[in-house]
Design a protein around this motif. Structure first.
Motif, mmCIF file in Angstrom:
data_model
loop_
_atom_site.group_PDB
_atom_site.id
_atom_site.type_symbol
_atom_site.label_atom_id
_atom_site.label_comp_id
_atom_site.label_asym_id
_atom_site.label_seq_id
_atom_site.Cartn_x
_atom_site.Cartn_y
_atom_site.Cartn_z
ATOM 1 N N GLU A 108 6.691 1.393 -10.759
ATOM 2 C CA GLU A 108 7.962 1.782 -10.141
ATOM 3 C C GLU A 108 8.032 1.294 -8.701
ATOM 4 N N THR A 109 6.920 1.410 -7.982
ATOM 5 C CA THR A 109 6.883 0.981 -6.577
ATOM 6 C C THR A 109 7.159 -0.508 -6.446
ATOM 7 N N LEU A 110 6.497 -1.301 -7.283
ATOM 8 C CA LEU A 110 6.677 -2.750 -7.226
ATOM 9 C C LEU A 110 8.095 -3.142 -7.631
ATOM 10 N N ALA A 111 8.605 -2.536 -8.708
ATOM 11 C CA ALA A 111 9.930 -2.898 -9.217
ATOM 12 C C ALA A 111 11.051 -2.505 -8.260
ATOM 13 N N SER A 112 10.763 -1.600 -7.317
ATOM 14 C CA SER A 112 11.780 -1.170 -6.353
ATOM 15 C C SER A 112 11.835 -2.067 -5.126
ATOM 16 N N ARG A 113 10.893 -2.972 -4.988
ATOM 17 C CA ARG A 113 10.831 -3.815 -3.793
ATOM 18 C C ARG A 113 11.960 -4.845 -3.780
ATOM 19 N N PRO A 114 12.453 -5.198 -2.576
ATOM 20 C CA PRO A 114 13.497 -6.231 -2.492
ATOM 21 C C PRO A 114 13.049 -7.579 -3.046
ATOM 22 N N THR A 115 11.744 -7.837 -3.039
ATOM 23 C CA THR A 115 11.230 -9.125 -3.507
ATOM 24 C C THR A 115 10.983 -9.166 -5.014
ATOM 25 N N PHE A 116 11.275 -8.069 -5.717
ATOM 26 C CA PHE A 116 10.971 -8.042 -7.156
ATOM 27 C C PHE A 116 11.771 -9.080 -7.947
ATOM 28 N N PRO A 117 13.050 -9.338 -7.640
ATOM 29 C CA PRO A 117 13.741 -10.401 -8.381
ATOM 30 C C PRO A 117 13.049 -11.754 -8.272
ATOM 31 N N THR A 118 12.495 -12.062 -7.104
ATOM 32 C CA THR A 118 11.757 -13.320 -6.952
ATOM 33 C C THR A 118 10.510 -13.329 -7.814
ATOM 34 N N LEU A 119 9.818 -12.196 -7.880
ATOM 35 C CA LEU A 119 8.640 -12.095 -8.731
ATOM 36 C C LEU A 119 9.014 -12.292 -10.198
ATOM 37 N N MET A 120 10.121 -11.697 -10.632
ATOM 38 C CA MET A 120 10.560 -11.872 -12.018
ATOM 39 C C MET A 120 10.818 -13.346 -12.329
ATOM 40 N N ASN A 121 11.402 -14.062 -11.374
ATOM 41 C CA ASN A 121 11.629 -15.487 -11.576
ATOM 42 C C ASN A 121 10.317 -16.240 -11.717
ATOM 43 N N ASP A 122 9.336 -15.876 -10.885
ATOM 44 C CA ASP A 122 8.027 -16.533 -10.964
ATOM 45 C C ASP A 122 7.365 -16.270 -12.313
ATOM 46 N N VAL A 123 7.471 -15.028 -12.790
ATOM 47 C CA VAL A 123 6.869 -14.683 -14.078
ATOM 48 C C VAL A 123 7.557 -15.449 -15.205
ATOM 49 N N ALA A 124 8.882 -15.433 -15.209
ATOM 50 C CA ALA A 124 9.634 -16.082 -16.287
ATOM 51 C C ALA A 124 9.461 -17.592 -16.287
ATOM 52 N N ASP A 125 9.202 -18.174 -15.113
ATOM 53 C CA ASP A 125 9.040 -19.631 -15.010
ATOM 54 C C ASP A 125 7.633 -20.099 -15.330
ATOM 55 N N THR A 126 6.727 -19.170 -15.609
ATOM 56 C CA THR A 126 5.334 -19.552 -15.884
ATOM 57 C C THR A 126 5.236 -20.261 -17.234
ATOM 58 N N PRO A 127 4.678 -21.454 -17.280
ATOM 59 C CA PRO A 127 4.577 -22.187 -18.550
ATOM 60 C C PRO A 127 3.785 -21.401 -19.599
ATOM 61 N N HIS A 128 4.295 -21.425 -20.817
ATOM 62 C CA HIS A 128 3.641 -20.841 -21.990
ATOM 63 C C HIS A 128 3.579 -19.313 -21.964
ATOM 64 N N LEU A 129 4.237 -18.663 -21.000
ATOM 65 C CA LEU A 129 4.262 -17.198 -20.994
ATOM 66 C C LEU A 129 5.345 -16.729 -21.958
ATOM 67 N N TYR A 130 5.019 -15.767 -22.798
ATOM 68 C CA TYR A 130 5.928 -15.273 -23.835
ATOM 69 C C TYR A 130 6.951 -14.342 -23.203
ATOM 70 N N THR A 131 8.151 -14.871 -22.926
ATOM 71 C CA THR A 131 9.152 -14.087 -22.192
ATOM 72 C C THR A 131 9.864 -13.059 -23.058
ATOM 73 N N ASN A 132 9.650 -13.068 -24.370
ATOM 74 C CA ASN A 132 10.231 -12.028 -25.220
ATOM 75 C C ASN A 132 9.349 -10.789 -25.309
ATOM 76 N N ALA A 133 8.309 -10.738 -24.491
ATOM 77 C CA ALA A 133 7.474 -9.538 -24.426
ATOM 78 C C ALA A 133 8.303 -8.356 -23.947
ATOM 79 N N ARG A 134 7.989 -7.149 -24.464
ATOM 80 C CA ARG A 134 8.701 -5.943 -24.007
ATOM 81 C C ARG A 134 8.468 -5.760 -22.514
ATOM 82 N N PHE A 135 9.544 -5.359 -21.819
ATOM 83 C CA PHE A 135 9.507 -5.193 -20.371
ATOM 84 C C PHE A 135 9.567 -3.709 -20.048
#
Length: 370
Positions: A108-135
């Motif tokens: 919850e602490t991390l997801a509330s940070r202003p920088t969390f949208p940038t982190l989500m972009n980094d995660v989703a842009d990672t090659p071969h990472l399964y983005t249909n994983a439950r969030f």
């Protein structure tokens, strides 16, 4: 000549097979099944990965004896996603494989940070990472939440997670939310993202309205995490999660708590959402046609209709106050504007917060339906 060609062919096959052994075998990879993300003490990122022990199902437990945990946890901290992923690769004695992830958990602490949208972009842009994983967003520490997970009924963690979360989503306890959908909403210009809300089974952490239960499970998936512009803002309990699913247009019947009992509300057609715009005046309309079971008397239906209508109104009002639109009203409102620049100039979020509501709920007994 023929014998020489046969020897050369056998030698080539041996070289190919040996090459596969060195680079692509299952034993040479660490398949991440769950990935947890926390804010590190220095403001950076902590990643914790759970991977199976390949060929170690009979591993000795910490207390001695056989039948220890067939999964290992690796945890690292670094200033950024890319550095943390690199550190995780170093800490794990096999090549990290992210293509089999079943669940990604953010605290919850991390997801509330202003920088969390940038982190989500980094995660989703990672090659071969399964983005249909439950969030999932969890209260407290995501690493502790990951470590509390275990197989309860199934024999494999991947099957356990998939079956459990699918079951909870069908029952309406949680949304069927994946990282790809949340990433798309975060980077879009319409409605906001949602995720699964979870916590550990601790006193009062699930709220006073949570049912008392004895279970070997310590992880509790219990509602919806709402986002505004890519940041977590609040969690909804299961009752409001079910209404959220109804408003969003899911066609499944939902259990509804009313007067000390639970009744099933089955949509007769998809819930209809409309947005009326008259200058700066905006009205959000909702029309729901539902059937109720035989056990509801005809004279009770008006009171039940009023209860459902009031609960839907309260939920939409809450989200208006928070400035988040998880319902899909933005997509409907955008149809009034012929171009994207005109839509952006309208400033939907501010108009949404001040919009009037027109909620119409009609119930009919299922015994009157053909």
């Amino acid at each position: 000549m023929r014998k020489a060609m046969l020897i050369a062919l056998v030698t080539a096959l041996m070289a190919v097979l040996c090459g596969c052994q060195d680079t692509g075998e299952v034993e040479n990879q660490a398949y991440v099944l769950v990935l947890a993300m926390d804010q590190a003490e220095d403001g950076g990122l902590t990643l914790t990965a759970r991977v199976p022990r390949i060929g170690k199902s009979e591993a000795k437990s910490d207390k001695g004896g056989e039948g220890g945990n067939p999964y290992l946890n690796f945890s690292v901290s670094a200033p950024s996603w890319s550095r943390a992923l690199e550190a995780l690769q170093w800490a794990t004695p096999r090549r990290i494989n992210l293509s089999h992830i079943e669940m990604i958990v953010a605290s919850e602490t991390l997801a509330s940070r202003p920088t969390f949208p940038t982190l989500m972009n980094d995660v989703a842009d990672t090659p071969h990472l399964y983005t249909n994983a439950r969030f999932v967003v969890c209260s407290g520490n995501a690493k502790a939440f990951l470590e509390a997970g275990d197989t309860v009924i199934g024999t494999r963690l991947s099957s356990e997670i998939h079956a459990m979360l699918s079951q909870y989503a069908r029952q309406g306890y949680i949304p069927d939310a994946c990282l790809a959908d949340a990433w798309y909403s975060t980077n879009g210009i319409y409605s906001d993202a949602i995720a699964i809300w979870a916590c550990l089974d601790r006193p009062n952490e699930m709220g006073s309205d949570a049912p008392a239960a004895e279970s070997p499970m310590r992880q509790r998936f219990y509602g919806t995490a709402l986002f505004r512009e890519g940041r977590f803002v609040v969690s909804l309990p299961p009752d409001e999660t079910r209404l959220l699913k109804l408003i969003r247009g899911h066609g499944d019947a939902i259990p509804y708590a009313w007067q000390g009992r639970t009744v099933s509300l089955a949509p007769e057609s998809q819930t209809r959402k409309r947005v009326m715009i008259d200058g700066d005046n905006v009205t959000l309309a909702l029309s729901a046609r539902l059937s109720v079971p035989d056990g509801i008397a005809d004279e009770e239906i008006p009171n039940l209709e009023a209860s459902v209508r009031d609960d839907i109104t309260r939920l939409i009002n809450l989200c208006q106050q928070l400035g988040c639109d998880p319902f899909g009203y933005a997509e409907t409102a955008a149809g009034h504007f012929p171009t994207v620049p005109q839509w952006a100039a309208f400033d939907w979020r501010s108009h949404y917060q001040g919009a009037r509501l027109n909620i119409d709920v009609a119930l009919a007994s299922s015994r009157t339906n053909p």
